[in-house]
Design a protein around this motif. Structure first.
Motif, PDB file in Angstrom:
ATOM      1  N   THR A 136      52.806 -42.157  28.607  1.00 11.87           N
ATOM      2  CA  THR A 136      51.362 -41.995  28.473  1.00 11.87           C
ATOM      3  C   THR A 136      50.730 -42.602  29.717  1.00 11.87           C
ATOM      4  O   THR A 136      51.054 -43.726  30.106  1.00 11.87           O
ATOM      5  N   ALA A 137      49.859 -41.838  30.362  1.00 11.51           N
ATOM      6  CA  ALA A 137      49.299 -42.259  31.645  1.00 11.51           C
ATOM      7  C   ALA A 137      47.799 -42.483  31.547  1.00 11.51           C
ATOM      8  O   ALA A 137      47.147 -42.074  30.585  1.00 11.51           O
ATOM      9  N   ASN A 138      47.286 -43.134  32.569  1.00  8.66           N
ATOM     10  CA  ASN A 138      45.861 -43.488  32.741  1.00  8.66           C
ATOM     11  C   ASN A 138      45.454 -44.689  31.904  1.00  8.66           C
ATOM     12  O   ASN A 138      44.791 -45.598  32.383  1.00  8.66           O
ATOM     13  N   ILE A 139      45.790 -44.702  30.622  1.00  7.50           N
ATOM     14  CA  ILE A 139      45.448 -45.820  29.722  1.00  7.50           C
ATOM     15  C   ILE A 139      43.954 -46.151  29.861  1.00  7.50           C
ATOM     16  O   ILE A 139      43.552 -47.315  30.007  1.00  7.50           O
ATOM     17  N   GLY A 140      43.149 -45.113  29.849  1.00  7.35           N
ATOM     18  CA  GLY A 140      41.712 -45.280  30.036  1.00  7.35           C
ATOM     19  C   GLY A 140      41.365 -45.274  31.512  1.00  7.35           C
ATOM     20  O   GLY A 140      41.416 -44.227  32.170  1.00  7.35           O
ATOM     21  N   PRO A 141      41.021 -46.429  32.098  1.00  7.30           N
ATOM     22  CA  PRO A 141      40.515 -46.469  33.473  1.00  7.30           C
ATOM     23  C   PRO A 141      41.577 -46.472  34.560  1.00  7.30           C
ATOM     24  O   PRO A 141      41.247 -46.460  35.748  1.00  7.30           O
ATOM     25  N   GLY A 142      42.860 -46.459  34.196  1.00  6.64           N
ATOM     26  CA  GLY A 142      43.908 -46.518  35.212  1.00  6.64           C
ATOM     27  C   GLY A 142      44.296 -45.150  35.724  1.00  6.64           C
ATOM     28  O   GLY A 142      45.477 -44.780  35.746  1.00  6.64           O
ATOM     29  N   PHE A 143      43.317 -44.384  36.171  1.00  3.52           N
ATOM     30  CA  PHE A 143      43.520 -42.978  36.520  1.00  3.52           C
ATOM     31  C   PHE A 143      44.569 -42.816  37.620  1.00  3.52           C
ATOM     32  O   PHE A 143      44.448 -43.390  38.705  1.00  3.52           O
ATOM     33  N   ASP A 144      45.592 -42.019  37.326  1.00  3.18           N
ATOM     34  CA  ASP A 144      46.679 -41.701  38.261  1.00  3.18           C
ATOM     35  C   ASP A 144      47.460 -42.928  38.729  1.00  3.18           C
ATOM     36  O   ASP A 144      48.175 -42.855  39.732  1.00  3.18           O
ATOM     37  N   SER A 145      47.325 -44.050  38.027  1.00  8.85           N
ATOM     38  CA  SER A 145      48.010 -45.259  38.495  1.00  8.85           C
ATOM     39  C   SER A 145      48.689 -46.061  37.398  1.00  8.85           C
ATOM     40  O   SER A 145      49.677 -46.752  37.683  1.00  8.85           O
ATOM     41  N   LEU A 146      48.203 -46.028  36.172  1.00 12.26           N
ATOM     42  CA  LEU A 146      48.812 -46.796  35.081  1.00 12.26           C
ATOM     43  C   LEU A 146      49.581 -45.877  34.147  1.00 12.26           C
ATOM     44  O   LEU A 146      49.127 -44.772  33.832  1.00 12.26           O
ATOM     45  N   GLY A 147      50.745 -46.323  33.703  1.00 14.30           N
ATOM     46  CA  GLY A 147      51.527 -45.544  32.757  1.00 14.30           C
ATOM     47  C   GLY A 147      52.424 -46.430  31.928  1.00 14.30           C
ATOM     48  O   GLY A 147      52.793 -47.540  32.336  1.00 14.30           O
ATOM     49  N   ILE A 148      52.786 -45.935  30.746  1.00 15.69           N
ATOM     50  CA  ILE A 148      53.641 -46.668  29.818  1.00 15.69           C
ATOM     51  C   ILE A 148      54.673 -45.697  29.264  1.00 15.69           C
ATOM     52  O   ILE A 148      54.342 -44.578  28.871  1.00 15.69           O
ATOM     53  N   TYR A 175      42.172 -43.851  23.795  1.00 15.63           N
ATOM     54  CA  TYR A 175      42.013 -43.204  25.104  1.00 15.63           C
ATOM     55  C   TYR A 175      42.715 -41.850  25.115  1.00 15.63           C
ATOM     56  O   TYR A 175      43.532 -41.536  24.239  1.00 15.63           O
ATOM     57  N   LEU A 176      42.395 -41.059  26.114  1.00  8.13           N
ATOM     58  CA  LEU A 176      43.015 -39.756  26.337  1.00  8.13           C
ATOM     59  C   LEU A 176      44.306 -39.969  27.119  1.00  8.13           C
ATOM     60  O   LEU A 176      44.298 -40.542  28.205  1.00  8.13           O
ATOM     61  N   SER A 177      45.417 -39.524  26.564  1.00  8.71           N
ATOM     62  CA  SER A 177      46.711 -39.737  27.209  1.00  8.71           C
ATOM     63  C   SER A 177      46.912 -38.740  28.348  1.00  8.71           C
ATOM     64  O   SER A 177      46.935 -37.524  28.128  1.00  8.71           O
ATOM     65  N   GLY A 178      47.057 -39.256  29.561  1.00  6.58           N
ATOM     66  CA  GLY A 178      47.198 -38.379  30.712  1.00  6.58           C
ATOM     67  C   GLY A 178      46.003 -37.454  30.842  1.00  6.58           C
ATOM     68  O   GLY A 178      44.857 -37.872  30.736  1.00  6.58           O
ATOM     69  N   ALA A 179      46.282 -36.174  31.046  1.00  7.13           N
ATOM     70  CA  ALA A 179      45.220 -35.176  31.124  1.00  7.13           C
ATOM     71  C   ALA A 179      44.830 -34.661  29.744  1.00  7.13           C
ATOM     72  O   ALA A 179      43.930 -33.827  29.622  1.00  7.13           O
TER      73      ALA A 179
END
Length: 294
Positions: free
Chosen positions: A10-22, A243-247
């Motif tokens: 799952t990416a972005n985690i809210g404000p971590g656009f194109d940089s945070l992922g789990i 939050y919205l996961s990825g796109a």
């Protein structure tokens, strides 16, 4: 037989656009069997997915080792396609890992990450799928900078997967071409503080910031109307962190374990058109194992 396992992400985690992922505990599994004259890809996906060398996983492997010997392989996955859970990144890494294993390449995970990011375009999915757990990463076009993202151990990821697909390319089109300077600095501050809060176990602050994204969710919300509905349901239970996961279109709420069932019950009662899963972080990441038949 060689077995390759790659987790969902799952990416972005809210404000971590194109940089945070789990990394999460859904998996793509690739089994590699005997050598063959031509590539044979067995899978249970729709029939328009190729069974030969034009399959995405094989093409990715050949991008790393063009003369790789063909094999019979079997692909299975419980990661849904085009739902914002890193299905393409898991397939990409599986292909690179297959090339590494079959060609006995002496490359480490850092080199795999560089190659995967160059193919993917950004590291927010491939990095956690490769390393496991949470990752913060930045790609400058030639090098990937990354660091582990600390995660609380007492959380679940209550995940709603809608019945419809949302292609990343379509979700990208919804984004603004530019952001005002003040909006950009505020968005970056939110993301930075989110990371800092997680790294000192301040989950109360982190879950608030997860819902304050200024980069992409506002622009994409019309594509995923369930986002506001689920957020409202969670807030009614005093649960924050949706939050919205990825796109998208998958929607995730990071929930303390003690509140998990309460949220699942409330979402089930809402009869939203989709599937609800209780997921957990995967802390291992990509694995390659050799199984000898007796």
């Amino acid at each position: 037989m060689i077995k390759i396992t790659v987790p969902a992400t799952t990416a972005n985690i809210g404000p971590g656009f194109d940089s945070l992922g789990i990394a999460l505990n859904l998996y793509l599994t690739l089994n590699i069997y005997e050598a063959t004259e031509q590539w044979l890809v067995e899978h249970d996906y729709q029939e328009d997915m190729p069974h030969d060398e034009t399959n995405f996983i094989v093409k990715t492997a050949l991008s790393l080792v063009p003369d790789l010997m063909p094999h019979r392989i079997r692909v299975s996955s419980d990661i849904p396609l085009a739902r914002g859970l890193g299905s393409s990144s898991s397939a990409l890494l599986a292909g690179l890992a297959m090339a590494k294993a079959l060609a006995h390449l002496n490359i480490d995970n850092e080199e795999l990450l560089d190659h995967a990011t160059a193919l993917e375009g950004h590291p927010d999915n491939v990095a956690p799928a490769l390393f496991g757990s949470g990752v913060s990463a930045y790609y400058d076009g030639s090098r990937v900078y990354h660091a582990p993202l600390h995660l609380p151990r007492n959380i679940n990821f209550v995940t709603f997967i809608p019945n419809y697909k949302l292609m990343t390319s379509n979700a990208r089109k919804a984004l603004p071409a530019n952001l005002p300077f003040k909006t950009s600095t505020a968005a970056s501050a939110i993301s930075n503080t989110l990371i800092a809060a997680l790294n000192v176990d301040d989950f109360n602050t982190a879950r608030e910031l997860i819902e304050k994204d200024l980069f992409h969710e506002t622009a994409r919300q019309h594509l995923v109307p369930e986002l506001s509905t689920i957020r409202d349901i969670a807030h009614h239970l005093d649960i924050i962190g949706t939050y919205l996961s990825g796109a998208g279109p998958t929607i995730i709420t990071i929930v303390p374990k003690k509140d998990t069932q309460q949220l699942i019950d409330a979402l089930s009662a809402a009869n939203l058109p989709g599937k609800i899963l209780q997921l957990e972080p995967d802390f291992q990441g990509l694995s390659i194992t050799t199984e000898r038949r007796s």
